[in-house]
Scaffold this active site. Structure first.
Site, PDB file in Angstrom:
ATOM      1  CG  ASP A   1      -2.086  -0.974   1.071  1.00  0.00           C
ATOM      2  OD1 ASP A   1      -1.930  -1.954   0.322  1.00  0.00           O
ATOM      3  OD2 ASP A   1      -3.133  -0.775   1.707  1.00  0.00           O
TER       4      ASP A   1
ATOM      5  NE  ARG B   1      -0.905   2.833  13.597  1.00  0.00           N
ATOM      6  CZ  ARG B   1      -0.070   1.856  13.282  1.00  0.00           C
ATOM      7  NH1 ARG B   1       1.144   1.859  13.793  1.00  0.00           N
ATOM      8  NH2 ARG B   1      -0.432   0.883  12.490  1.00  0.00           N
TER       9      ARG B   1
ATOM     10  CG  ASP C   1      -3.861   2.490  12.391  1.00  0.00           C
ATOM     11  OD1 ASP C   1      -4.031   2.591  13.612  1.00  0.00           O
ATOM     12  OD2 ASP C   1      -3.217   1.565  11.864  1.00  0.00           O
TER      13      ASP C   1
ATOM     14  CB  SER D   1      -3.124  -6.574   7.108  1.00  0.00           C
ATOM     15  OG  SER D   1      -4.133  -6.406   8.086  1.00  0.00           O
TER      16      SER D   1
END
Length: 413
Positions: free
Chosen positions: A15, A95, A124, A180
């Site tokens: 990605d 994050r 996210d 993922s």
């Protein structure tokens, strides 16, 4: 004229590799790739070369592991954070640190925007952008997955793989691992693919190859292992008597926990954006540290202080999960948490065995446990007169008797 600059949170996966090239073409801008080293280990190998080959004008790979452990994991664990009773917030807590460093780089480089590859359905995107909003409201944010032109060009992974091959971007996507992952010092998460079926058994023998940080409990050693954690004012400062930094503590406990099959969680959780999702997590070291910290508090923390702090756990956990790390309410709660930790000092002994973390002793120079008072034998301190309990019970029973009397009167008894 100099081109505009965009700082991209870059992992090197399919990605973000495609997004890097797409941003460069679409915005005719310089793309500065940023990767936070927060414990991905071998996943960082060759990342700088790949980013430059994909079109990045500059690459930052910053070692943030110590800061991550000291300023994010430790304070969160002091708050007792556990999202929906199971999740130790391994992805969530990383994050805000990534957003903080992205903003720092954007400032230093004079970038007009930061960009990320988070999907429009996930948490996210919210975490990155709320962090950026709190720290740098003047810097723009580009989220390709929320841009219609990007979604039209890449309706599926097949189109992304074809685009990557067309532009000479190495592709590692594979049908052999149709899920993922997100890895850092605290945990690794697994989502999507076959895991989207909540009835799918991710603990089955056929899927043991999926796990990275831990063996299965069945394959863990048949003999238990003891470990001692030393705490000073709520922070773990030593393992088995050896003084360590927060990073070294996490590395050591991850190895121990993984060896004994500790810290696997499989849950369906409520995302902030409104949907339920299934996630599988490995948090071996974090599970040991979390358990030890709680046991240290049980010996050293005042009852009412503990109850007050505990009353904030659900709120604090959701605040972190939802991306409000830099929000005033989290900072206010953290101030209370920090006050509660002043006497959380001593040593906790644990027994690790086949996925279990078992308490095996706790001691402290500031222990609130007094064996003379707690004993079932004669109290040598005379600090507690058992006869006093009669009035204590009578007073606490008063409102119950009054309420029961009203109920009986209403029922005609």
């Amino acid at each position: 004229m100099a081109k505009d600059k965009i700082v991209l949170a870059y992992s090197g996966g399919l990605d973000t590799s495609v997004i890097l090239k797409w941003l460069k073409e679409t915005y005719d801008a310089e793309i500065i790739a940023f990767t936070a080293d927060i414990g991905q280990k071998e996943e960082l190998d060759g990342l700088e070369e790949k980013a430059l080959a994909t079109g990045a004008s500059k690459v930052y790979i910053d070692d943030l592991r110590e800061e991550f452990a000291r300023d994010f994991i430790y304070p969160m664990f002091q708050a007792g954070a556990l999202y929906e009773g199971q999740y130790l917030l391994g992805t969530s807590i990383a994050r805000p640190l990534i957003a903080k460093r992205m903003v720092d780089i954007a400032r230093a480089e004079g970038a007009i925007a930061i960009a990320h590859g988070a999907t429009g359905k996930g948490n996210d995107q919210v975490r990155f952008e709320l962090g950026a909003a709190a720290l740098a409201p003047d810097i723009g944010v580009i989220a390709p997955w929320r841009i219609e032109a990007f979604r039209e060009q890449f309706p599926g992974r097949a189109e992304m793989i074809a685009y990557a091959e067309q532009h000479g971007i190495p592709v590692t996507a594979s049908a052999a691992k149709p899920y993922s992952t997100d890895r850092n010092l605290l945990h690794i998460s697994f989502e999507s693919g076959m895991l989207e079926d909540p009835w799918y058994d991710a603990s089955a023998e056929a899927d043991r190859g999926m796990y990275v940080l831990s063996v299965s409990p069945e394959e863990a050693p048949d003999e238990a292992e003891y470990v001692e954690l030393t705490f000073e004012a709520g922070e773990c400062t030593a393992v088995n008597g050896e003084r360590m930094s927060p990073l070294a503590v996490m590395d050591t406990l991850n190895e121990l926990g993984g060896k004994h099959g500790i810290g696997r969680v499989d849950m369906v959780e409520n995302r902030f954006v409104g949907m339920k999702s299934r996630g599988v997590y490995e948090t071996p070291g974090g599970t040991i540290l979390f358990t030890a910290h709680r046991k240290m508090e049980s010996l050293t923390m005042d009852r009412e202080v503990m109850y007050l702090r505990d009353s904030l756990i659900a709120r604090y956990s959701a605040t972190v999960y939802n991306g409000f790390w830099f929000a005033p309410e989290r900072l206010a709660m953290q101030a209370l948490v920090a006050e509660s930790q002043k006497n959380v000092t001593g040593i906790v002994r644990l027994r690790l065995y086949k996925g279990n973390v078992i308490g095996a002793g706790v001691q402290s120079p500031v222990s609130l446990y007094n064996p003379d008072i707690a004993t079932m034998e004669a109290d040598p301190s005379q600090a507690y007169d058992q006869g006093d309990a009669t009035g204590f019970i009578r007073l606490n029973a008063l409102r119950l008797k009054v309420s029961a009397g009203v109920e009986q009167s209403r029922d005609g008894k």
